[in-house]
Design an enzyme around this catalytic site. Structure first.
Site, PDB file in Angstrom:
ATOM      1  N   HIS A 187      46.600  31.868  22.240  1.00  0.00           N
ATOM      2  CA  HIS A 187      46.177  30.905  23.252  1.00  0.00           C
ATOM      3  C   HIS A 187      45.601  29.683  22.546  1.00  0.00           C
ATOM      4  O   HIS A 187      44.769  29.811  21.656  1.00  0.00           O
ATOM      5  CB  HIS A 187      45.072  31.505  24.134  1.00  0.00           C
ATOM      6  CG  HIS A 187      45.503  32.694  24.921  1.00  0.00           C
ATOM      7  ND1 HIS A 187      45.838  32.615  26.258  1.00  0.00           N
ATOM      8  CD2 HIS A 187      45.630  34.002  24.573  1.00  0.00           C
ATOM      9  CE1 HIS A 187      46.152  33.826  26.691  1.00  0.00           C
ATOM     10  NE2 HIS A 187      46.039  34.683  25.691  1.00  0.00           N
TER      11      HIS A 187
ATOM     12  N   HIS B 224      50.851  36.796  20.984  1.00  0.00           N
ATOM     13  CA  HIS B 224      50.718  35.439  21.508  1.00  0.00           C
ATOM     14  C   HIS B 224      49.339  34.893  21.190  1.00  0.00           C
ATOM     15  O   HIS B 224      48.373  35.634  21.110  1.00  0.00           O
ATOM     16  CB  HIS B 224      51.013  35.371  23.006  1.00  0.00           C
ATOM     17  CG  HIS B 224      50.132  36.210  23.868  1.00  0.00           C
ATOM     18  ND1 HIS B 224      50.241  37.583  23.944  1.00  0.00           N
ATOM     19  CD2 HIS B 224      49.141  35.874  24.720  1.00  0.00           C
ATOM     20  CE1 HIS B 224      49.346  38.045  24.802  1.00  0.00           C
ATOM     21  NE2 HIS B 224      48.658  37.025  25.283  1.00  0.00           N
TER      22      HIS B 224
END
Length: 140
Positions: free
Chosen positions: A104, A102
């Protein structure tokens, strides 16, 4: 280390846990971080199972990064930011706590503090509003 198909992001991808969706296509999902460090803090994840950058199929990374750029531009516009912080962690020693790749995306303004990324979850009404702002910017 192996990929855990029961991590929270895999569960979000399967629809088992709700999220405040910002963007989705055949390869990627972007949604609001429930413990945002700044207003507009968005997570961009591949749909393909990858523990992190170190084990991701290189074919996943191109579309993922193109969508990170798309979300970063929209978040910057939506929040009137002067810049965008993009960060990504690999393995516990580097700060990774959810073991699904992931990225950010944090819209940033000069002098604005970054809040801690732990503890209190944000108000879901506010997260829904922020997701709507980014979606609107994506459509403009």
């Amino acid at each position: 280390m192996t990929y855990d198909p029961d991590n929270i992001f895999a569960r979000i991808l399967r629809g088992e846990i709700p999220c405040h969706k910002v963007y989705e296509d055949e390869t990627t999902l972007a949604f609001m971080d429930v413990m945002p460090q700044v207003d507009g803090h968005t997570l961009v994840i591949p749909k393909a199972p990858s523990r992190n950058l170190l084990d991701a199929d290189p074919a996943v990374l191109g579309p993922l990064m193109a969508n990170v750029q798309k979300i970063a531009r929209a978040a910057r516009q939506a929040f009137g930011a002067e810049g965008v912080l993009v960060k990504q962690f690999n393995e516990p020693a580097a700060g990774q706590t959810v073991f699904h790749l992931h990225i950010h995306v944090l819209p940033r303004k000069t002098g604005e503090d970054i809040r801690p990324h732990a503890g209190k979850m944000a108000d879901h009404g506010l997260l829904a509003q922020h997701a709507g702002m980014i979606r609107a910017a994506l459509e403009s």
